[in-house]
Design a protein around this motif. Structure first.
Motif, PDB file in Angstrom:
ATOM      1  N   VAL A  92       0.862  -1.182   0.000  1.00  0.00           N
ATOM      2  CA  VAL A  92       0.000   0.000   0.000  1.00  0.00           C
ATOM      3  C   VAL A  92       0.896   1.228   0.000  1.00  0.00           C
ATOM      4  CG1 VAL A  92      -1.737   1.326   1.266  1.00  0.00           C
ATOM      5  CG2 VAL A  92      -1.877  -1.178   1.208  1.00  0.00           C
ATOM      6  N   ILE A  93       0.611   2.176  -0.895  1.00  0.00           N
ATOM      7  CA  ILE A  93       1.402   3.393  -1.008  1.00  0.00           C
ATOM      8  C   ILE A  93       0.504   4.600  -0.747  1.00  0.00           C
ATOM      9  CG2 ILE A  93       2.874   4.794  -2.497  1.00  0.00           C
ATOM     10  CD1 ILE A  93       3.530   2.276  -4.083  1.00  0.00           C
ATOM     11  N   ASP A  94       0.849   5.360   0.279  1.00  0.00           N
ATOM     12  CA  ASP A  94       0.065   6.542   0.652  1.00  0.00           C
ATOM     13  C   ASP A  94       0.604   7.742  -0.122  1.00  0.00           C
ATOM     14  OD1 ASP A  94      -1.232   8.675   1.841  1.00  0.00           O
ATOM     15  OD2 ASP A  94      -1.097   7.844   3.866  1.00  0.00           O
ATOM     16  N   LEU A  95      -0.152   8.203  -1.105  1.00  0.00           N
ATOM     17  CA  LEU A  95       0.301   9.287  -1.969  1.00  0.00           C
ATOM     18  C   LEU A  95       0.405  10.623  -1.232  1.00  0.00           C
ATOM     19  CD1 LEU A  95      -1.633   8.431  -5.250  1.00  0.00           C
ATOM     20  CD2 LEU A  95       0.705   7.833  -4.607  1.00  0.00           C
ATOM     21  N   LYS A  96      -0.309  10.767  -0.136  1.00  0.00           N
ATOM     22  CA  LYS A  96      -0.211  11.988   0.656  1.00  0.00           C
ATOM     23  C   LYS A  96       1.120  12.070   1.403  1.00  0.00           C
ATOM     24  CE  LYS A  96      -5.158  12.861   1.393  1.00  0.00           C
ATOM     25  NZ  LYS A  96      -5.149  14.134   0.637  1.00  0.00           N
ATOM     26  N   LYS A  97       1.752  10.914   1.602  1.00  0.00           N
ATOM     27  CA  LYS A  97       3.026  10.885   2.311  1.00  0.00           C
ATOM     28  C   LYS A  97       4.227  10.874   1.371  1.00  0.00           C
ATOM     29  CE  LYS A  97       1.607   8.565   6.607  1.00  0.00           C
ATOM     30  NZ  LYS A  97       1.895   7.412   7.491  1.00  0.00           N
ATOM     31  N   CYS A  98       4.016  10.518   0.113  1.00  0.00           N
ATOM     32  CA  CYS A  98       5.138  10.451  -0.833  1.00  0.00           C
ATOM     33  C   CYS A  98       5.623  11.867  -1.136  1.00  0.00           C
ATOM     34  CB  CYS A  98       4.705   9.758  -2.119  1.00  0.00           C
ATOM     35  SG  CYS A  98       5.996   9.707  -3.398  1.00  0.00           S
ATOM     36  N   GLY A 286      -9.581  -4.988 -14.787  1.00  0.00           N
ATOM     37  CA  GLY A 286      -9.821  -6.251 -14.100  1.00  0.00           C
ATOM     38  C   GLY A 286      -8.570  -7.015 -13.744  1.00  0.00           C
ATOM     39  N   THR A 287      -7.401  -6.367 -13.784  1.00  0.00           N
ATOM     40  CA  THR A 287      -6.150  -7.051 -13.454  1.00  0.00           C
ATOM     41  C   THR A 287      -5.998  -7.276 -11.946  1.00  0.00           C
ATOM     42  OG1 THR A 287      -5.055  -4.892 -13.457  1.00  0.00           O
ATOM     43  CG2 THR A 287      -4.895  -6.206 -15.469  1.00  0.00           C
ATOM     44  N   HIS A 288      -6.691  -6.500 -11.145  1.00  0.00           N
ATOM     45  CA  HIS A 288      -6.699  -6.600  -9.683  1.00  0.00           C
ATOM     46  C   HIS A 288      -5.271  -6.583  -9.125  1.00  0.00           C
ATOM     47  CE1 HIS A 288      -9.050  -7.190  -6.046  1.00  0.00           C
ATOM     48  NE2 HIS A 288      -8.059  -7.926  -5.594  1.00  0.00           N
ATOM     49  N   PRO A 289      -4.608  -5.430  -9.203  1.00  0.00           N
ATOM     50  CA  PRO A 289      -3.238  -5.314  -8.701  1.00  0.00           C
ATOM     51  C   PRO A 289      -3.144  -5.513  -7.189  1.00  0.00           C
ATOM     52  CG  PRO A 289      -3.806  -3.476 -10.143  1.00  0.00           C
ATOM     53  CD  PRO A 289      -5.075  -4.198  -9.834  1.00  0.00           C
ATOM     54  N   ASN A 290      -1.998  -6.014  -6.748  1.00  0.00           N
ATOM     55  CA  ASN A 290      -1.717  -6.133  -5.323  1.00  0.00           C
ATOM     56  C   ASN A 290      -0.881  -4.960  -4.824  1.00  0.00           C
ATOM     57  OD1 ASN A 290      -2.996  -8.586  -4.330  1.00  0.00           O
ATOM     58  ND2 ASN A 290      -1.712  -9.620  -5.841  1.00  0.00           N
ATOM     59  N   VAL A 291      -0.837  -3.907  -5.596  1.00  0.00           N
ATOM     60  CA  VAL A 291      -0.339  -2.610  -5.143  1.00  0.00           C
ATOM     61  C   VAL A 291      -1.531  -1.684  -5.075  1.00  0.00           C
ATOM     62  CG1 VAL A 291       1.125  -0.624  -5.656  1.00  0.00           C
ATOM     63  CG2 VAL A 291       1.958  -2.945  -6.116  1.00  0.00           C
ATOM     64  N   ILE A 292      -1.818  -1.193  -3.883  1.00  0.00           N
ATOM     65  CA  ILE A 292      -2.975  -0.349  -3.636  1.00  0.00           C
ATOM     66  C   ILE A 292      -2.495   1.038  -3.211  1.00  0.00           C
ATOM     67  CG2 ILE A 292      -5.078  -0.042  -2.261  1.00  0.00           C
ATOM     68  CD1 ILE A 292      -3.620  -3.465  -2.294  1.00  0.00           C
TER      69      ILE A 292
END
Length: 295
Positions: A92-98, A286-292
């Motif tokens: 999980v990548i928090d774009l507010k923190k990047c 519909g690829t359903h990535p495991n990076v959220i």
């Protein structure tokens, strides 16, 4: 009220599209059939989205693949997922923190010893809005580790495959470098290893092995794997085997990255993935990535 009071106005899919290579140009540099690769990539995405049956996909391309790849071609027989015990990894990548520092990019290159022109982790930057309401947006992009990967669908040798732990892996000893997976990936997360080296800039640069998937390959030399094959992020699988986090997660200055078992409802990544801020890139495919990501 400011232009960016609502983060949903940022088109993250459009930002990632800038990193996707020109499919025809990529295939024209390959020794294999360009049109076959482009058509398979198109139809693989139809399979992923449910618009084309997998059986029909194989009926259409089986003969062409046999003709083009001969003994290299591996039929669709066999499991699509390689078995394995343990967690299902997700990021999980928090774009507010990047903060766009590119530490993830640098640490990834150092950890995986990638050659010139290959970066498994990139941070895409974009200026959104119109003056004076302008905002800088950072969008980190590792491999998405899709549950339904189009790259695996088009691989004629079955060198690319999905593991139960959530990682899409590459068997570089089976990869023939056809690049069909590169044009099938909608996120631009794959690169071809041309054999370039930092040897001229740094003595001994080729003495360190490429550690993908925990495989020690000796010195980097022409004609030796992984040169001439496709490479990508593996969530630092070799580090996971040692009980460590991926290098990009460990070194993130803004603590914007979280990693763990998404199948565990009590894990941090599982709880963050359920947040109303959570989204995935190009969800409509519909690829359903495991990076959220978190907006």
């Amino acid at each position: 009220m400011g232009l960016f009071s609502n983060e949903k106005k940022v088109d993250y899919d459009k930002i990632v599209d800038k990193m996707v290579p020109d499919a025809r140009k990529e295939m024209d540099e390959s020794q294999y059939d360009t049109e076959l690769g482009l058509n398979m990539a198109r139809d693989a995405r139809k399979v992923i989205s449910g618009k084309l049956k997998i059986e029909d996909f194989h009926k259409v391309y089986s003969s062409s693949l046999t003709k083009e790849f001969g003994n290299y071609y591996a039929s669709a027989d066999g499991p699509d997922i390689r078995k394995g015990d343990g967690p299902k990894w997700a990021m999980v990548i928090d774009l507010k923190k990047c903060v766009g520092c590119d530490t993830c990019t640098v640490s990834c290159k150092a950890e995986n010893r990638t050659p010139p022109g290959i970066s498994y982790n990139v941070v895409m930057e974009s200026l959104e809005g119109e003056f004076p309401n302008i905002k800088a947006v950072n969008l980190p992009r590792p491999c998405m580790q899709c549950d339904k990967p189009a790259c695996a669908q088009v691989c004629p040798t079955r060198a690319t495959y999905k593991m139960e732990n959530g990682i899409v892996a590459i068997d570089n000893d089976r990869c023939i470098g056809c690049r069909y997976c590169i044009v099938a990936c909608p996120y631009g997360a794959r690169s071809f290893d041309f054999g370039d080296s930092y040897e001229q800039e740094m003595q001994g640069a080729n003495d360190v092995t490429s550690p993908e998937y925990g495989v020690e390959r000796g010195n980097r030399e022409k004609g030796k794997t992984p040169i001439g094959t496709v490479r990508k992020c593996s969530f630092c699988f070799h580090r996971l085997q040692r009980g460590e986090e991926p290098a990009c997660v460990e070194t993130c200055i803004g603590d914007a990255r979280f990693f763990g078992d998404i199948s565990d409802p009590n894990s941090v990544v599982s709880k963050l993935a359920a947040s109303p801020r959570a989204f995935r890139l190009k969800e409509e495919l519909g690829t359903h990535p495991n990076v959220i990501y978190l907006r």
